[in-house]
Design an enzyme around this catalytic site. Structure first.
Site, short mmCIF file in Angstrom:
data_model
loop_
_atom_site.label_atom_id
_atom_site.label_comp_id
_atom_site.label_asym_id
_atom_site.label_seq_id
_atom_site.Cartn_x
_atom_site.Cartn_y
_atom_site.Cartn_z
N GLY A 1 0.84 -1.44 0.11
CA GLY A 1 -0.08 0.04 0.01
C GLY A 1 0.66 0.99 -0.13
O GLY A 1 0.42 2.16 -0.29
N ASN B 1 -8.61 4.80 3.56
CA ASN B 1 -8.00 5.11 2.07
C ASN B 1 -9.12 4.46 1.07
O ASN B 1 -9.69 3.41 1.41
CB ASN B 1 -6.48 4.46 1.74
CG ASN B 1 -6.72 3.08 1.34
OD1 ASN B 1 -6.95 2.85 -0.01
ND2 ASN B 1 -6.37 2.16 2.13
N MET C 1 -8.02 4.19 -2.29
CA MET C 1 -6.90 4.45 -3.47
C MET C 1 -7.53 3.75 -4.58
O MET C 1 -7.30 4.32 -5.75
CB MET C 1 -5.54 4.22 -2.95
CG MET C 1 -5.14 4.95 -1.79
SD MET C 1 -5.01 6.53 -2.11
CE MET C 1 -3.56 6.87 -2.98
N PHE D 1 -5.91 0.81 -5.88
CA PHE D 1 -5.07 0.12 -6.57
C PHE D 1 -4.56 1.07 -7.81
O PHE D 1 -4.06 0.55 -8.97
CB PHE D 1 -5.51 -1.12 -7.54
CG PHE D 1 -5.81 -2.13 -6.32
CD1 PHE D 1 -5.53 -2.19 -5.13
CD2 PHE D 1 -6.36 -3.37 -6.95
CE1 PHE D 1 -5.88 -3.26 -4.14
CE2 PHE D 1 -6.79 -4.39 -5.97
CZ PHE D 1 -6.46 -4.46 -4.59
N ASN E 1 -3.93 -10.58 -3.35
CA ASN E 1 -4.92 -9.61 -2.79
C ASN E 1 -6.44 -9.79 -3.33
O ASN E 1 -6.51 -9.14 -4.46
CB ASN E 1 -4.23 -8.31 -2.62
CG ASN E 1 -5.06 -7.22 -2.09
OD1 ASN E 1 -6.14 -7.71 -1.24
ND2 ASN E 1 -4.71 -6.13 -2.15
N SER F 1 -9.08 -5.98 -0.70
CA SER F 1 -9.40 -4.72 -0.82
C SER F 1 -10.67 -4.42 -0.94
O SER F 1 -11.34 -4.90 -1.77
CB SER F 1 -8.34 -4.13 -1.93
OG SER F 1 -8.69 -2.58 -1.82
N ASN G 1 -11.56 -1.50 -1.84
CA ASN G 1 -11.63 -0.29 -2.69
C ASN G 1 -11.72 -0.55 -4.47
O ASN G 1 -11.76 0.21 -5.43
CB ASN G 1 -10.56 0.55 -2.68
CG ASN G 1 -10.49 1.29 -1.27
OD1 ASN G 1 -11.59 1.76 -0.64
ND2 ASN G 1 -9.56 1.01 -0.70
N THR G 2 -11.96 -1.87 -4.95
CA THR G 2 -12.22 -2.26 -6.07
C THR G 2 -13.49 -2.86 -6.34
O THR G 2 -13.60 -4.07 -5.41
CB THR G 2 -10.88 -3.40 -6.66
OG1 THR G 2 -9.78 -2.60 -6.58
CG2 THR G 2 -11.33 -3.90 -7.98
N LYS H 1 -4.19 -12.89 0.93
CA LYS H 1 -4.34 -11.82 1.95
C LYS H 1 -5.83 -11.53 2.10
O LYS H 1 -6.64 -11.39 1.25
CB LYS H 1 -3.71 -10.32 1.53
CG LYS H 1 -3.73 -9.24 2.51
CD LYS H 1 -2.84 -8.19 2.45
CE LYS H 1 -2.83 -7.09 3.47
NZ LYS H 1 -2.27 -5.92 3.35
N THR I 1 -4.46 -9.06 8.52
CA THR I 1 -5.67 -8.78 7.77
C THR I 1 -5.56 -7.40 7.14
O THR I 1 -4.59 -6.69 7.20
CB THR I 1 -6.92 -8.55 8.44
OG1 THR I 1 -6.60 -7.37 9.40
CG2 THR I 1 -7.32 -9.69 9.39
N ASN I 2 -6.19 -7.26 5.98
CA ASN I 2 -6.22 -6.04 5.06
C ASN I 2 -6.97 -4.95 5.81
O ASN I 2 -7.44 -5.22 7.30
CB ASN I 2 -6.97 -6.28 3.79
CG ASN I 2 -6.45 -5.26 2.73
OD1 ASN I 2 -6.29 -4.18 2.89
ND2 ASN I 2 -6.29 -5.92 1.39
N THR J 1 0.40 2.15 8.95
CA THR J 1 -0.35 3.17 9.67
C THR J 1 0.69 3.59 10.77
O THR J 1 0.71 4.87 11.15
CB THR J 1 -1.79 2.76 9.65
OG1 THR J 1 -2.20 2.47 9.02
CG2 THR J 1 -2.36 4.26 10.64
#
Length: 350
Positions: A68, A116, A118, A120, A178, A181, A183-184, A219, A247-248, A313
């Site tokens: 990330g 986030n 983002m 990818f 992965n 996530s 975010n996809t 993941k 974890t994610n 983080t």
């Protein structure tokens, strides 16, 4: 000093702008051999008591940087020189893509967290492969995290992952699929075993076919139900994967849309780790990520069964010397407990 700089300066700027500036600075450092080597000598873990072996790969220390941050494999050597035992680059997709619209990165300073979305954003597998082919000026274990290109439909996901694996697996010390996530769109659907099995089988064939056989991990998300965590663990054992990263980020929060990382994820990440250890024992390498802030967190994850631990983080809030500091403290912890190596502590409270 860093806390003062962060509070008075960095937090006043857009989070993604600071991230881009940091990556650029580290990419520049990666091209300065002498400074890079001096930093590596001073900050990287060197004591044999911190060394960890997992899936045939030797790590100088158990704490690494999660995927990330270095999305395009631009600065892994510089990151390792700051004290990380490994660097996981990505998430990288087969085709380059800009990611989601901005703003898409948000600090939650009081909670020591980040949100986030983002999506990818990266230049694609072939661009990353060109960087990974460059000779490494300092020792660094580089994992490569691959994901699905956003425009590729779910039915073609396996072929998309395979394309990334073909370009990157021969250049990676280990490879991560992965599917977690948030975010996809639709990506987390691939965690369902019925969809995950053919995808992992296809990628594993590529990883197994590299000259040195690239270890393969998956993941997972913290938001999986416990029975689904068990199902993924059973599938990983069935297929002969090398490990699981848990974890994610989580989508269970009340803030901006996106995945939450940092302190609020600590309890669930540890819970998933303990569940996985109870399920698989030491038959798989477990990598714990999520809510890792200090040496106590790293030590607790190791005792619970993690061979490797990842942070991201925690680095944002802990400063550039965060990993080097934790590795020094971890070495003192190992010696205080009368252990010859940190590996002796793995799974002691599992």
């Amino acid at each position: 000093m860093y806390r003062l700089v962060f509070t008075q300066v960095l937090r006043r700027f857009d989070a993604e702008a600071v991230h881009r500036l940091t990556v650029s600075a580290l990419a520049l450092l990666a091209r300065l051999p002498l400074i890079k080597r001096l930093l590596h000598q001073a900050l990287a873990p060197h004591d044999p008591a911190l060394r960890v072996s997992a899936f045939g790969v030797h790590f100088p220390g158990p704490l690494g940087l999660a995927a990330g941050f270095d999305k395009d494999a631009a600065c892994a050597e510089a990151i390792a020189a700051l004290g990380f035992g490994h660097v996981e680059v990505g998430t990288i997709t087969a085709h380059g893509q800009p990611g989601n619209p901005r703003p898409r990165l948000f600090r939650l300073v009081r909670e020591h967290a980040v949100i986030n979305r983002m999506g990818f954003n990266n230049a694609g597998a072939l661009a990353a492969a060109r960087r990974l082919r460059r000779p490494r000026g300092v020792p660094v274990v580089v994992g490569v995290n691959i994901g699905k290109t956003k425009v590729i439909p779910e039915a073609e996901a396996a072929a998309d992952y395979v394309a990334s694996a073909r370009a990157l697996a021969p250049l990676a010390d280990y490879l991560v699929v992965n599917v977690s996530s948030p975010n996809t769109p639709g990506l987390r659907n691939l965690q369902a075993v019925s969809l995950l099995r053919p995808l992992l089988v296809a990628v594993k064939e590529v990883a197994d076919g590299t000259p040195r056989r690239t270890p393969l991990l998956v993941k997972i998300a913290p938001d999986l139900a416990d029975e689904d965590v068990d199902a993924v663990a059973e599938l990983a054992l069935e297929l002969g994967l090398d490990g699981i990263i848990a974890t994610n980020t989580t989508i269970r929060h009340g803030g901006e849309t996106g995945g939450l990382s940092g302190r609020p994820l600590k309890a669930r990440s540890l819970e998933v780790l303990r569940r996985l250890r109870a399920k698989v024992g030491d038959r798989l390498t477990l990598v714990s990520a999520g809510g890792v802030e200090d040496v106590d967190d790293v030590w607790e994850r190791i005792l619970a069964g993690a061979t490797l631990v990842q942070g991201y983080t925690g680095w944002i809030y802990g400063g550039p010397l965060w990993a080097a500091r934790i590795h020094r403290q971890l070495l003192r912890r190992v010696r205080r407990h009368g252990l010859k190596s940190v590996t002796e502590a793995i799974g002691r409270t599992a």
